[in-house]
Structure formats: C-alpha cells, structure tokens
Write a protein that holds these residues in place. Structure first.
Motif, PDB file in Angstrom:
ATOM      1  N   ASN A 109      39.639  66.506  76.795  1.00 43.97           N
ATOM      2  CA  ASN A 109      40.605  66.708  75.724  1.00 43.97           C
ATOM      3  C   ASN A 109      40.050  67.823  74.844  1.00 43.97           C
ATOM      4  O   ASN A 109      39.181  67.592  74.012  1.00 43.97           O
ATOM      5  CB  ASN A 109      40.781  65.410  74.933  1.00 43.97           C
ATOM      6  N   PHE A 110      40.555  69.045  75.052  1.00 39.57           N
ATOM      7  CA  PHE A 110      40.017  70.198  74.352  1.00 39.57           C
ATOM      8  C   PHE A 110      40.447  70.249  72.888  1.00 39.57           C
ATOM      9  O   PHE A 110      39.756  70.825  72.059  1.00 39.57           O
ATOM     10  CB  PHE A 110      40.434  71.487  75.067  1.00 39.57           C
ATOM     11  N   LYS A 111      41.560  69.640  72.573  1.00 40.43           N
ATOM     12  CA  LYS A 111      42.037  69.637  71.196  1.00 40.43           C
ATOM     13  C   LYS A 111      41.098  68.830  70.298  1.00 40.43           C
ATOM     14  O   LYS A 111      40.816  69.212  69.171  1.00 40.43           O
ATOM     15  CB  LYS A 111      43.451  69.046  71.142  1.00 40.43           C
ATOM     16  N   ALA A 112      40.590  67.712  70.824  1.00 43.73           N
ATOM     17  CA  ALA A 112      39.699  66.848  70.051  1.00 43.73           C
ATOM     18  C   ALA A 112      38.219  67.082  70.382  1.00 43.73           C
ATOM     19  O   ALA A 112      37.362  66.357  69.873  1.00 43.73           O
ATOM     20  CB  ALA A 112      40.051  65.387  70.298  1.00 43.73           C
ATOM     21  N   ASN A 113      37.909  68.061  71.225  1.00 45.45           N
ATOM     22  CA  ASN A 113      36.533  68.344  71.654  1.00 45.45           C
ATOM     23  C   ASN A 113      35.819  67.082  72.158  1.00 45.45           C
ATOM     24  O   ASN A 113      34.779  66.674  71.639  1.00 45.45           O
ATOM     25  CB  ASN A 113      35.712  68.980  70.539  1.00 45.45           C
ATOM     26  N   ARG A 114      36.380  66.495  73.202  1.00 49.58           N
ATOM     27  CA  ARG A 114      35.761  65.320  73.785  1.00 49.58           C
ATOM     28  C   ARG A 114      36.132  65.224  75.263  1.00 49.58           C
ATOM     29  O   ARG A 114      37.105  65.822  75.708  1.00 49.58           O
ATOM     30  CB  ARG A 114      36.164  64.050  73.051  1.00 49.58           C
ATOM     31  N   PHE A 115      35.313  64.489  76.009  1.00 48.58           N
ATOM     32  CA  PHE A 115      35.607  64.217  77.406  1.00 48.58           C
ATOM     33  C   PHE A 115      35.319  62.749  77.685  1.00 48.58           C
ATOM     34  O   PHE A 115      34.596  62.089  76.942  1.00 48.58           O
ATOM     35  CB  PHE A 115      34.840  65.138  78.356  1.00 48.58           C
ATOM     36  N   ARG A 116      35.913  62.280  78.762  1.00 44.69           N
ATOM     37  CA  ARG A 116      35.786  60.864  79.109  1.00 44.69           C
ATOM     38  C   ARG A 116      35.313  60.749  80.550  1.00 44.69           C
ATOM     39  O   ARG A 116      35.929  61.290  81.467  1.00 44.69           O
ATOM     40  CB  ARG A 116      37.130  60.167  78.944  1.00 44.69           C
ATOM     41  N   ASP A 117      34.228  60.032  80.743  1.00 42.90           N
ATOM     42  CA  ASP A 117      33.692  59.723  82.058  1.00 42.90           C
ATOM     43  C   ASP A 117      34.306  58.384  82.444  1.00 42.90           C
ATOM     44  O   ASP A 117      33.939  57.348  81.905  1.00 42.90           O
ATOM     45  CB  ASP A 117      32.168  59.634  81.974  1.00 42.90           C
ATOM     46  N   MET A 118      35.284  58.417  83.370  1.00 45.27           N
ATOM     47  CA  MET A 118      36.049  57.216  83.706  1.00 45.27           C
ATOM     48  C   MET A 118      35.707  56.713  85.098  1.00 45.27           C
ATOM     49  O   MET A 118      35.475  57.503  86.010  1.00 45.27           O
ATOM     50  CB  MET A 118      37.551  57.498  83.668  1.00 45.27           C
ATOM     51  N   SER A 119      35.711  55.404  85.235  1.00 48.49           N
ATOM     52  CA  SER A 119      35.641  54.752  86.536  1.00 48.49           C
ATOM     53  C   SER A 119      36.945  53.999  86.713  1.00 48.49           C
ATOM     54  O   SER A 119      37.523  53.514  85.738  1.00 48.49           O
ATOM     55  CB  SER A 119      34.461  53.789  86.596  1.00 48.49           C
ATOM     56  N   ALA A 120      37.403  53.887  87.952  1.00 53.96           N
ATOM     57  CA  ALA A 120      38.691  53.235  88.195  1.00 53.96           C
ATOM     58  C   ALA A 120      38.654  52.435  89.486  1.00 53.96           C
ATOM     59  O   ALA A 120      38.036  52.849  90.472  1.00 53.96           O
ATOM     60  CB  ALA A 120      39.803  54.271  88.257  1.00 53.96           C
ATOM     61  N   ILE A 121      39.306  51.295  89.441  1.00 56.09           N
ATOM     62  CA  ILE A 121      39.610  50.515  90.637  1.00 56.09           C
ATOM     63  C   ILE A 121      41.122  50.340  90.613  1.00 56.09           C
ATOM     64  O   ILE A 121      41.656  49.605  89.785  1.00 56.09           O
ATOM     65  CB  ILE A 121      38.918  49.144  90.641  1.00 56.09           C
ATOM     66  N   GLY A 122      41.795  51.047  91.494  1.00 55.04           N
ATOM     67  CA  GLY A 122      43.256  51.006  91.492  1.00 55.04           C
ATOM     68  C   GLY A 122      43.796  51.577  90.203  1.00 55.04           C
ATOM     69  O   GLY A 122      43.484  52.702  89.813  1.00 55.04           O
ATOM     70  N   LEU A 123      44.594  50.791  89.489  1.00 50.87           N
ATOM     71  CA  LEU A 123      45.186  51.244  88.226  1.00 50.87           C
ATOM     72  C   LEU A 123      44.338  50.902  87.012  1.00 50.87           C
ATOM     73  O   LEU A 123      44.657  51.307  85.901  1.00 50.87           O
ATOM     74  CB  LEU A 123      46.572  50.615  88.061  1.00 50.87           C
ATOM     75  N   ILE A 124      43.255  50.157  87.197  1.00 49.83           N
ATOM     76  CA  ILE A 124      42.392  49.752  86.090  1.00 49.83           C
ATOM     77  C   ILE A 124      41.327  50.823  85.884  1.00 49.83           C
ATOM     78  O   ILE A 124      40.558  51.128  86.787  1.00 49.83           O
ATOM     79  CB  ILE A 124      41.739  48.386  86.381  1.00 49.83           C
ATOM     80  N   GLU A 125      41.298  51.394  84.671  1.00 47.34           N
ATOM     81  CA  GLU A 125      40.338  52.440  84.340  1.00 47.34           C
ATOM     82  C   GLU A 125      39.517  52.023  83.129  1.00 47.34           C
ATOM     83  O   GLU A 125      40.000  51.331  82.248  1.00 47.34           O
ATOM     84  CB  GLU A 125      41.055  53.742  83.990  1.00 47.34           C
ATOM     85  N   TRP A 126      38.255  52.467  83.090  1.00 46.81           N
ATOM     86  CA  TRP A 126      37.425  52.248  81.932  1.00 46.81           C
ATOM     87  C   TRP A 126      36.444  53.408  81.809  1.00 46.81           C
ATOM     88  O   TRP A 126      36.152  54.093  82.765  1.00 46.81           O
ATOM     89  CB  TRP A 126      36.692  50.908  82.001  1.00 46.81           C
ATOM     90  N   GLY A 127      35.958  53.608  80.592  1.00 46.00           N
ATOM     91  CA  GLY A 127      35.007  54.695  80.331  1.00 46.00           C
ATOM     92  C   GLY A 127      34.987  55.026  78.855  1.00 46.00           C
ATOM     93  O   GLY A 127      35.886  54.640  78.102  1.00 46.00           O
ATOM     94  N   ASP A 128      33.973  55.727  78.431  1.00 47.14           N
ATOM     95  CA  ASP A 128      33.795  56.070  77.021  1.00 47.14           C
ATOM     96  C   ASP A 128      34.105  57.538  76.773  1.00 47.14           C
ATOM     97  O   ASP A 128      33.838  58.390  77.613  1.00 47.14           O
ATOM     98  CB  ASP A 128      32.348  55.800  76.588  1.00 47.14           C
ATOM     99  N   TRP A 129      34.632  57.812  75.587  1.00 43.58           N
ATOM    100  CA  TRP A 129      34.852  59.186  75.170  1.00 43.58           C
ATOM    101  C   TRP A 129      33.542  59.716  74.599  1.00 43.58           C
ATOM    102  O   TRP A 129      32.852  59.031  73.848  1.00 43.58           O
ATOM    103  CB  TRP A 129      35.940  59.272  74.110  1.00 43.58           C
ATOM    104  N   LEU A 173      27.411  69.257  84.221  1.00 46.09           N
ATOM    105  CA  LEU A 173      28.075  69.946  83.124  1.00 46.09           C
ATOM    106  C   LEU A 173      27.134  69.910  81.929  1.00 46.09           C
ATOM    107  O   LEU A 173      26.731  68.833  81.487  1.00 46.09           O
ATOM    108  CB  LEU A 173      29.400  69.277  82.775  1.00 46.09           C
ATOM    109  N   TRP A 174      26.771  71.080  81.433  1.00 39.51           N
ATOM    110  CA  TRP A 174      25.901  71.185  80.263  1.00 39.51           C
ATOM    111  C   TRP A 174      26.763  71.426  79.033  1.00 39.51           C
ATOM    112  O   TRP A 174      27.663  72.259  79.045  1.00 39.51           O
ATOM    113  CB  TRP A 174      24.908  72.324  80.447  1.00 39.51           C
ATOM    114  N   TYR A 175      26.471  70.693  77.971  1.00 41.94           N
ATOM    115  CA  TYR A 175      27.219  70.832  76.724  1.00 41.94           C
ATOM    116  C   TYR A 175      26.264  70.676  75.544  1.00 41.94           C
ATOM    117  O   TYR A 175      25.169  70.121  75.682  1.00 41.94           O
ATOM    118  CB  TYR A 175      28.365  69.807  76.646  1.00 41.94           C
ATOM    119  N   ASP A 176      26.663  71.191  74.409  1.00 40.73           N
ATOM    120  CA  ASP A 176      25.858  71.148  73.176  1.00 40.73           C
ATOM    121  C   ASP A 176      24.423  71.611  73.414  1.00 40.73           C
ATOM    122  O   ASP A 176      23.460  70.955  73.019  1.00 40.73           O
ATOM    123  CB  ASP A 176      25.866  69.741  72.569  1.00 40.73           C
ATOM    124  N   GLU A 177      24.275  72.743  74.099  1.00 42.97           N
ATOM    125  CA  GLU A 177      23.006  73.418  74.357  1.00 42.97           C
ATOM    126  C   GLU A 177      22.092  72.685  75.346  1.00 42.97           C
ATOM    127  O   GLU A 177      21.702  73.249  76.328  1.00 42.97           O
ATOM    128  CB  GLU A 177      22.233  73.697  73.061  1.00 42.97           C
TER     129      GLU A 177
END
Length: 163
Positions: free
Chosen positions: A68-88, A111-115
C-alpha cells in the motif's frame, strides 16, 4: 501522484499439492475420531494426527505480499484458501531488491527497506529463476536490483526497465 497498490502472489497450489493436503487433513480427522471414540493408542494417534496437520499446512499455505504505497506499508500474508492472515509493516522508503546465495545453497530474493531492514520474498534453487523473479518484482515496485548471486564477492547492480 501515488502508484497503484501492488500484490505479489505465490499463486495457487498445484492439484497434487491440494490432494496431498486433503489426504493429510483426512488422516488427521481419522486420528481425532479414533482418539475420541476408541480411546486406544491415544498417544500414537495424537502423534500421527499432529504430524498430518503440520504436513497438510505445508502443502496448503500460500504466501502473498500486498504493498500500500499511499500509507507506506506492506503486508506479509499467508493464506489457506480464502482465509488470509498477516501483519502490516510500516516503512519510510523501499530501497532495492537483492538476490544472493544463502548458506543452504538456495538463492534468496530479499526486499530491502529503510536502509538496513529486509525480508525474504522467495527462495529459488536456480540462479536464473531467482534473477527472473527478482526482475519481475523490481519492475512492479520500480526499484533497483542488486545481484550478489552471480558472484557473491563482487555484487553488481542490474539495469531493469520499468514497465
């Protein structure tokens, strides 16, 4: 003007992986049934059931990354079928994508971020596959690519054309 949000997906699991996962979950359900109904060999069925669930998860979980470039964040998600979870994860700046050979002889795409912060996007057995995957990611995110997989002691910056 903001870039559109980007989703990098591992894709869906193959038919064989889905069949193996379904078989593992079926074995786990059978073990639960035997533990509850028969009350015999509880430890053995618990061990087999737990192992089956863990193996089923291995063959059914897929990884996705949402930026999400507007909010400067990314989410590492795991999914089984339609169920997804992960932290921003918040970031100030995405720096670059790097490919290198790790100690287990797999090529990592990070992916390198914040130096000086990074996270692993994927692993590959072959260098050509790792570089191709990294180039696709750099094109999506409009970042630079650092290749330390070809020659670990003399890394080089790759030119990648942004689509």
């Amino acid at each position: 003007m903001y870039k559109k949000d980007v989703i990098i997906s591992q894709g869906s699991r193959t038919l064989l992986e889905n069949i193996i996962a379904a078989a593992c979950y079926t074995i786990a359900l059978f073990c639960i049934y035997q533990i509850v109904i028969a009350l015999e060999h509880v430890v053995g069925y618990a061990y087999i059931g737990t192992t089956s669930v863990m193996l089923g998860l291995r063959f059914s979980i897929s990884k996705n990354y949402r930026f999400n470039f507007k909010a400067n964040r990314f989410r590492d998600m795991s999914a089984i079928g339609l169920i997804e979870w992960g932290d921003w994860i918040k970031y100030d700046e995405l720096n670059y994508v790097a490919v290198f050979l790790n100690a287990k002889d797999f090529y990592e795409v990070n992916l390198w971020y914040d130096e000086n912060r990074r996270f692993n996007l994927s692993n590959y057995a072959e260098l050509d596959d790792a570089l191709m995957g990294a180039k696709e990611i750099t094109q999506l995110l409009a970042l630079d690519l650092y290749d330390a997989g070809t020659d670990p002691y003399n890394g080089r910056w790759e030119e990648v054309q942004v689509k």
